[in-house]
Enzyme design. Structure first.
Site, mmCIF file in Angstrom:
data_model
loop_
_atom_site.group_PDB
_atom_site.id
_atom_site.type_symbol
_atom_site.label_atom_id
_atom_site.label_comp_id
_atom_site.label_asym_id
_atom_site.label_seq_id
_atom_site.Cartn_x
_atom_site.Cartn_y
_atom_site.Cartn_z
ATOM 1 N N TRP A 337 0.828 -1.209 0.000
ATOM 2 C CA TRP A 337 0.000 0.000 0.000
ATOM 3 C C TRP A 337 0.865 1.263 0.000
ATOM 4 C CZ3 TRP A 337 -1.278 -4.556 2.188
ATOM 5 C CH2 TRP A 337 -2.549 -5.074 1.940
ATOM 6 N N CYS A 373 -6.707 -5.108 -1.678
ATOM 7 C CA CYS A 373 -7.868 -5.918 -1.294
ATOM 8 C C CYS A 373 -8.606 -6.532 -2.469
ATOM 9 C CB CYS A 373 -8.804 -5.111 -0.412
ATOM 10 S SG CYS A 373 -9.721 -3.808 -1.258
ATOM 11 N N HIS A 432 -13.730 -1.597 0.770
ATOM 12 C CA HIS A 432 -12.941 -2.800 1.054
ATOM 13 C C HIS A 432 -13.624 -3.977 0.381
ATOM 14 C CE1 HIS A 432 -10.259 -5.598 2.791
ATOM 15 N NE2 HIS A 432 -11.123 -6.109 3.652
ATOM 16 N N ASP A 455 -12.168 -13.172 4.327
ATOM 17 C CA ASP A 455 -11.344 -12.046 3.880
ATOM 18 C C ASP A 455 -9.882 -12.471 3.875
ATOM 19 O OD1 ASP A 455 -10.241 -9.606 3.281
ATOM 20 O OD2 ASP A 455 -11.310 -8.484 4.815
ATOM 21 N N ASN A 495 -21.308 -2.489 10.358
ATOM 22 C CA ASN A 495 -22.406 -1.935 11.153
ATOM 23 C C ASN A 495 -21.975 -1.307 12.468
ATOM 24 O OD1 ASN A 495 -25.081 -1.268 11.383
ATOM 25 N ND2 ASN A 495 -25.731 -3.240 12.203
ATOM 26 N N ASP A 497 -20.978 1.765 14.945
ATOM 27 C CA ASP A 497 -21.211 3.206 15.044
ATOM 28 C C ASP A 497 -19.875 3.914 15.196
ATOM 29 O OD1 ASP A 497 -23.884 2.765 14.910
ATOM 30 O OD2 ASP A 497 -24.305 3.154 17.024
ATOM 31 N N TYR A 618 -7.246 4.000 -0.016
ATOM 32 C CA TYR A 618 -8.594 3.437 0.071
ATOM 33 C C TYR A 618 -8.812 2.664 1.374
ATOM 34 C CZ TYR A 618 -7.295 -1.410 -0.831
ATOM 35 O OH TYR A 618 -6.782 -2.681 -0.719
#
Length: 786
Positions: A337, A373, A432, A455, A495, A497, A618
């Protein structure tokens, strides 16, 4: 029991074959003769056919009278008396009589033609080559040429399959397959279905939990009463894969259109960009191409998992997740990266998995450089589909990276509302890409099967290794993060917060603001049977803000490191939102956005908004700030105010990284209520497409061409530009050196190629250039048979 012979006593009579340990049967053809005066059934049969040629003897060997024999005269003739038998000599290869006594296998035909019954019925006819490739839990056929006809009442025959470096019956890596009268499900067995002279055709059945991999095959035959046992090794191997068409297999998928998409489709779409500017690129998975099956099995062999663990889908997927990246096990791809890709290929330049897997396979397991990714995901899709596991690449926009298992994305400020960089380890990736794979989950409570998130991008370790999943998507949706594997991490990605914390004078932190819709937007994958984008956000979470979604979030948070985050909800009457007009700004032009501030109260409000835009990888890592502004805002009761925000091209032209993404952060405090306002929005600068125009008739074996056109959108020269062109069934990967491309200049090149496969094929082109990335194009070409 699967993997063993049901008639144990019969198998135990075969020399060199056991069921109690892992000793392998003889590898070369052997002949064993038992001593004894009793005449064998084969010999008696031959003597009945031709008594003049097959006279009965006192033993299997000629005895010459000599010293130690006595002769008595009877009617003028000397009576012969049996002499003592010598030790049996080793049978000679050229002994015609002995050859006729034995039942041997002269050759084995695995019936492995791509157009034959085995390959077509097992949906493996697209794989390159003429090997026998079958799927577990389903019968397949093979044919033997014997030295004489097979008599089922007296002759014996069984098969042996071996996989791995040390085959063992107890580990199911050495399989003994008996001959039976009728086939049953869920057990290794074989049945004669056709016999013509010396040729015998068998139907072989395998259990649905068979270990996948490459097997050697041998055939053992035995004459009556144990007179001879022979072992014939086939010169070809058998490849056994997972079977989504078999109801008993853990990867069974009952929708034929979905099987065609998630197992048999060798091209697909991978999505990237930002939630407001979703980009798409075509990816060549190429799971059926030359060397790819061997390369995928090589990936498994390079792992620490023994062949005996290759029957469990969860285990295999977990191994693949670890082996596609390289940090701790020298896996397929080395991540990079940094923006410096010297010594390798830029991640944005890849347009398929085939070249990557071939390089790894033929390079002796040296990691291929470089991946990010979407490359990790594309290769994972290839490997899983190749092995027979339904899989798809999935992109999550605004994807959180939770580093402390808090199940929240935390942002820390000091007493003066300045960011505390040392604590802000959590990040939100612009996008991602990971994978979904389909399987049953018998290790989890009922209802947790189906799509599982896996992943291969190395982010955090799982049980000491860089891997993630498989995590039940249903468990993620309902907040049941206590279910394995790595469900908390994926839940936080989609999901969590975003919680804002401010340091108090005594060094403690107080929660000052929360964003409940900050992450997990437009979760995307390619639609079944088309190139359209399918939004699958609803599979990963309930509707944002609904009671079910809030319950899932609060349920998950109780299992994190900050279980009391939601104990004191805060009221809000002023909101701030960043809006993007149309398709968003283009590369090389000024970026224009709108900041909308809304007062929901019946009283006036005032605030100072601080805006800051930074160039961003990213992954959510910021490279550097490009522009800062301070905007005083006065709001009347119930007023909505729109502020135009502009970022000139000159501010970002020398700062962009691979994905050309930027993040705009807006924050402030309402003077009257001390309410904290905070919002982060990422956006990308759109890049042009490469135009591909096929020319001439597309016919297998006939040369055709395509014109490839690209326009430089920047007011500056692009240096050392390459085009990388490839297409499954059209041509292998071909780099084309373009050189320098002047500002706003258009370049057209003509590519010549000869199609090798009929049907709808895709020709892909990708730009490889340091100053400009994510530029690519695709054209559909309908190729006819010659």
């Amino acid at each position: 029991m699967p993997g063993t012979a049901r008639d144990v006593s019969a198998v135990g009579r075969f020399p060199g074959v056991t069921l109690s340990n892992g000793d392998a049967a003889p590898e070369k053809e052997k002949v064993m003769i038992e001593k004894g005066p009793e005449e064998g059934g084969c010999h008696r049969w031959l003597r009945r056919i031709c008594p003049c040629c097959c006279r009965q003897k006192s033993s299997s060997y000629d005895i010459t009278p000599g010293a130690g024999t006595a002769g008595n005269a009877v009617d003028g003739k000397e009576e012969e008396k049996p002499a003592p038998l010598p030790e049996p000599a080793k049978p000679q290869t050229g002994d015609q009589e002995l050859d006729e006594l034995q039942l041997t296998v002269r050759s084995v035909d695995l019936l492995s033609s791509k157009s034959g019954q085995n390959r077509t019925e097992h949906h493996t006819d697209q794989y390159h080559g003429d090997d026998l490739i079958v799927r577990r839990g389903q019968t397949f056929q093979m044919e033997f040429d014997l030295s004489r006809p097979f008599y089922d009442k007296t002759d014996k025959l069984h098969l042996e399959l071996k996989t791995g470096p040390s085959p063992m019956v107890s580990k199911r890596t050495h399989v003994i397959i008996p001959l039976v009268d009728e086939l049953e499900d869920e057990v290794w067995e074989a049945k004669i279905v056709e016999q013509n002279g010396n040729k015998v055709k068998l139907s072989v059945n395998s259990p649905a939990n068979t270990l996948i991999g490459k097997y050697s095959i041998a055939v053992a035959t035995r004459c009556p009463k144990g007179e001879a046992v022979t072992m014939h090794d086939s010169n070809k191997d058998v490849y056994i894969l997972f079977n989504p068409w078999c109801e008993e297999d853990s990867v069974f998928m009952d929708n034929d259109d979905e099987r065609n998409e998630y197992v048999l489709n060798d091209t697909g779409m991978i999505y990237y960009g930002t939630e407001k500017q979703i980009g798409a690129r075509t990816w060549n998975f190429g799971q059926f191409d030359k060397d790819i099956l061997q390369a995928c099995l090589y990936v498994l062999e390079k792992s620490d998992v023994l062949p005996s663990g290759r029957g469990d889908t969860v285990n295999v997927v977990r191994v693949i997740s670890a082996m596609i990246n390289s940090p701790d096990d020298l896996g397929v791809l080395e991540g990079n990266w940094s923006g410096n890709y010297v010594g390798g290929t830029s991640p944005t330049a890849w347009s398929g998995s085939v070249d990557i897997l071939r390089k790894y396979y033929h390079g002796g397991g040296a990691p291929v450089k470089y991946g990010q990714c979407w490359v990790f995901s594309g290769v994972t899709t290839t490997v899983l589909r190749c092995l027979g596991i339904p899989s798809r690449s999935v992109t999550n926009f605004q994807s959180a990276h939770d580093t402390d298992v808090s199940l929240t994305t935390d942002v820390y400020f000091d007493e003066n509302m300045e960011s505390i960089d040392s604590l802000n380890s959590d990040s939100v990736w612009n996008f991602h890409v990971w994978n979904d794979c389909w399987m049953a989950r018998p290790d989890l409570p009922p209802g947790m099967g189906g799509w599982q998130a896996v992943d291969s991008t190395p982010q955090e370790t799982s049980q000491g290794t860089f891997r993630c999943g498989p995590a039940s998507v249903t468990a993620i949706r309902t907040g049941q993060v206590y279910l394995k594997h790595d469900t908390p991490f994926v839940f936080a990605e989609v999901n969590s917060d975003k919680i804002y914390w401010q340091r108090n004078l005594d060094g403690t932190f107080s929660q000052i603001h929360s964003e409940k819709k900050a992450v997990g937007h437009f979760i995307s994958t390619k639609a079944v049977g088309s190139s359209k984008r399918e939004d699958i956000t609803h599979l990963y979470k309930h509707t944002e803000g609904s009671e079910e979604e809030r319950i899932a979030v609060e349920t998950a948070s109780r299992y994190g490191t900050k279980p009391h985050t939601y104990s004191s909800p805060m009221a809000e009457d002023v909101s701030v939102e960043v809006k993007l007009e149309g398709d968003g700004p283009c590369m090389g032009a000024d970026a224009q956005l709108s900041i909308v501030v809304t007062n929901l109260s019946s009283q006036a409000r005032s605030t100072n908004l601080h805006s800051q835009v930074a160039v961003m990888y990213y992954t959510g890592v910021l490279k550097g700030t490009v522009k800062k502004d301070k905007l005083p805002v006065e709001l009347m009761p119930n007023e909505v105010k729109t502020i135009n925000w502009v970022l000139p091209y000159q501010h970002y032209q020398d700062q962009l990284v691979d994905q050309a993404a930027l993040m705009l952060t807006v924050s402030g405090r309402v003077a009257e209520t001390q309410q904290v306002l905070a919002s982060q929005t990422s956006f990308r600068l759109r890049t042009p497409d490469i135009n591909i125009k096929p020319e001439g008739e597309a016919v297998v074996g006939k040369q055709m061409s395509a014109k490839i056109t690209f326009t430089n959108p920047l007011p500056s020269t692009l240096r050392n530009v390459f085009l990388r062109v490839e297409g499954l069934g059209l041509r292998d990967l071909h780099p084309i050196q373009i050189g320098d491309v002047g500002r706003h200049s258009t370049v057209t090149v003509t590519e010549h190629f000869i199609p090798s496969l009929a049907g709808t094929r895709k020709l892909l082109a990708a730009l490889d250039c340091k100053q400009l990335t994510q530029v690519h194009g695709v054209a559909d070409i309908q190729v006819k048979e010659c």
